[in-house]
Write an enzyme that holds these catalytic residues in place. Structure first.
Site, PDB file in Angstrom:
ATOM      1  CE1 TYR A 189      35.612  37.193  20.085  1.00 33.83           C
ATOM      2  CE2 TYR A 189      34.680  38.911  18.699  1.00 33.83           C
ATOM      3  CZ  TYR A 189      35.476  38.538  19.757  1.00 33.83           C
ATOM      4  OH  TYR A 189      36.134  39.486  20.498  1.00 33.83           O
ATOM      5  CE  LYS A 241      34.375  38.254  23.236  1.00 33.96           C
ATOM      6  NZ  LYS A 241      35.006  38.198  24.580  1.00 33.96           N
TER       7      LYS A 241
HETATM    8  N1  LIG Z   1      41.472  42.759  20.158  1.00 30.98           N
HETATM    9  C1  LIG Z   1      40.272  43.223  19.895  1.00 30.98           C
HETATM   10  O1  LIG Z   1      40.061  43.948  18.892  1.00 30.98           O
HETATM   11  C2  LIG Z   1      39.119  42.906  20.797  1.00 30.98           C
HETATM   12  C3  LIG Z   1      37.921  43.612  20.613  1.00 30.98           C
HETATM   13  C4  LIG Z   1      36.840  43.330  21.430  1.00 30.98           C
HETATM   14  C5  LIG Z   1      36.957  42.361  22.412  1.00 30.98           C
HETATM   15  N2  LIG Z   1      38.128  41.689  22.569  1.00 30.98           N
HETATM   16  C6  LIG Z   1      38.200  40.691  23.633  1.00 30.98           C
HETATM   17  O2  LIG Z   1      39.223  41.070  24.526  1.00 30.98           O
HETATM   18  C7  LIG Z   1      39.739  39.910  25.180  1.00 30.98           C
HETATM   19  C8  LIG Z   1      41.250  39.896  25.065  1.00 30.98           C
HETATM   20  O3  LIG Z   1      41.592  39.838  23.683  1.00 30.98           O
HETATM   21  P1  LIG Z   1      43.021  40.276  23.109  1.00 30.98           P
HETATM   22  O4  LIG Z   1      42.755  40.863  21.779  1.00 30.98           O
HETATM   23  O5  LIG Z   1      43.772  41.025  24.134  1.00 30.98           O
HETATM   24  O6  LIG Z   1      43.640  38.826  22.826  1.00 30.98           O
HETATM   25  P2  LIG Z   1      45.052  38.128  23.194  1.00 30.98           P
HETATM   26  O7  LIG Z   1      45.060  36.876  22.382  1.00 30.98           O
HETATM   27  O8  LIG Z   1      46.164  39.076  23.090  1.00 30.98           O
HETATM   28  O9  LIG Z   1      44.853  37.728  24.741  1.00 30.98           O
HETATM   29  C9  LIG Z   1      43.918  36.749  25.101  1.00 30.98           C
HETATM   30  C10 LIG Z   1      44.150  36.352  26.534  1.00 30.98           C
HETATM   31  O10 LIG Z   1      43.142  35.372  26.884  1.00 30.98           O
HETATM   32  C11 LIG Z   1      43.804  34.186  27.306  1.00 30.98           C
HETATM   33  N3  LIG Z   1      43.025  33.010  26.908  1.00 30.98           N
HETATM   34  C12 LIG Z   1      42.638  32.653  25.662  1.00 30.98           C
HETATM   35  N4  LIG Z   1      41.977  31.484  25.708  1.00 30.98           N
HETATM   36  C13 LIG Z   1      41.958  31.106  27.015  1.00 30.98           C
HETATM   37  C14 LIG Z   1      41.453  29.984  27.704  1.00 30.98           C
HETATM   38  N5  LIG Z   1      40.798  29.000  27.076  1.00 30.98           N
HETATM   39  N6  LIG Z   1      41.624  29.915  29.051  1.00 30.98           N
HETATM   40  C15 LIG Z   1      42.288  30.889  29.703  1.00 30.98           C
HETATM   41  N7  LIG Z   1      42.781  31.980  29.113  1.00 30.98           N
HETATM   42  C16 LIG Z   1      42.626  32.077  27.778  1.00 30.98           C
HETATM   43  C17 LIG Z   1      45.167  34.203  26.659  1.00 30.98           C
HETATM   44  O11 LIG Z   1      46.066  33.371  27.371  1.00 30.98           O
HETATM   45  C18 LIG Z   1      45.502  35.684  26.754  1.00 30.98           C
HETATM   46  O12 LIG Z   1      45.975  36.000  28.044  1.00 30.98           O
HETATM   47  C19 LIG Z   1      39.036  38.724  24.519  1.00 30.98           C
HETATM   48  O13 LIG Z   1      37.921  38.340  25.322  1.00 30.98           O
HETATM   49  C20 LIG Z   1      38.552  39.296  23.201  1.00 30.98           C
HETATM   50  O14 LIG Z   1      37.436  38.596  22.684  1.00 30.98           O
HETATM   51  C21 LIG Z   1      39.220  41.941  21.785  1.00 30.98           C
END
Ligand SMILES: NC(=O)c1ccc[n+]([C@@H]2O[C@H](COP(=O)([O-])OP(=O)(O)OC[C@H]3O[C@@H](n4cnc5c(N)ncnc54)[C@H](O)[C@@H]3O)[C@@H](O)[C@H]2O)c1
Length: 254
Positions: free
Chosen positions: A155, A159
């Protein structure tokens, strides 16, 4: 936020967590939205929940599959009559010690978080260049793109890759008036983090908040959505090729 009303916005991974909060925020700003997601039922549910706020469409597909990305971007262009903003947000994560990561798991994280980011960004950028009216692309990185958290080597690497993809896109696309930036959230309350921490013993979340985050709490999806809205707005007209960290001070700790 200035300049978001009427903007045509595609949000990948807009059916859950940060992406769903971002769809809500852009609709509240008067933008028109297409949201994507991996799961058709989740996409339909998000559209049903948000449709009272404004014009919102949903398209399901896997961002790591080129044919799905073409359908997503062509479908968004058709639904909205063009595009102005891409929130390139789709991503996945799970914990796994470096010594145990299988090549298949490595490939899947890279396929969704880095190849998927590239495929969606390139398809949208090609459209924006042809359209000729500039635009904004926002790529989702993470604090894990800036530091090496244990048990997330795949991961973290994905990123970190997003950050240099973002900078290179900014260098090449600036002449087309396409602004490109990345977001680096820290620990945010979302379904993704809920499922990761559900598998951990003890009160992982509260000790993590106490020991790692100077503000003493996890962030909210709405607080990351606000970062996306700022970077997409005219208030960020000269912000280009960089990343916005939204982490409650986590990276400030030595
Ligand atoms: N939650 C955190 O603490 C955090 C921190 C930093 C970055 N992020 C990043 O933020 C983004 C959203 O994360 P989140 O925590 O809201 O997660 P979440 O699981 O709630 O949402 C993820 C979204 O991405 C979509 N998705 C996942 N795999 C996919 C694929 N192969 N094709 C199309 N869509 C896909 C899902 O359908 C969903 O809509 C991600 O890129 C994650 O890495 C999250």
């Amino acid at each position: 936020m200035r300049g978001l009303a009427g903007k045509r916005v595609l949000i990948s991974g807009g059916s859950s967590g940060i992406g769903a909060a971002t769809a809500r925020r852009f609709l509240e700003e008067g933008a028109r939205v297409v949201l994507g997601g991996l799961d058709q039922a989740e996409v339909d549910a998000a559209v049903a929940e948000l449709s009272a706020l404004g014009e919102v469409h949903g398209l399901a597909g896997d961002v790591s599959a080129q044919a799905d990305v073409e359908r997503l971007v062509d479908g968004a262009v058709e639904a909205l009559g063009g595009l102005d903003v891409l929130v390139n947000n789709a991503g996945t994560a799970w914990r796994e010690p470096f010594l145990e990561i299988t090549p298949d798991h490595w490939d899947r994280i890279m396929a969704v978080n880095l190849r998927g980011m590239f495929l969606v960004a390139q398809a949208v950028a090609r459209h924006l260049v042809a359209q000729g009216s500039g635009g904004v692309i926002l790529n989702m990185s993470s604090t894990n793109g800036l530091g090496g958290e244990a048990d997330y080597a795949h991961y973290n690497a994905s990123k970190g890759g997003v950050l240099l993809l973002t900078k290179t896109m900014a260098v090449e696309l600036g002449k087309h008036r396409i602004r490109v930036n990345a977001l680096c959230p820290g620990y945010i309350q979302t379904p993704l983090n809920a499922s990761i921490s559900a598998g951990l013993e003890g009160d992982f979340v509260s000790s993590y908040e106490r020991d790692h985050i100077p503000l003493g709490r996890a962030g909210l999806a709405e607080e990351v959505a606000a970062g996306y809205a700022f970077l997409a707005s005219d208030d960020a007209a000269f912000v280009h090729g960089t990343e916005l960290v939204i982490d409650g001070g986590q990276l400030a700790i030595m």
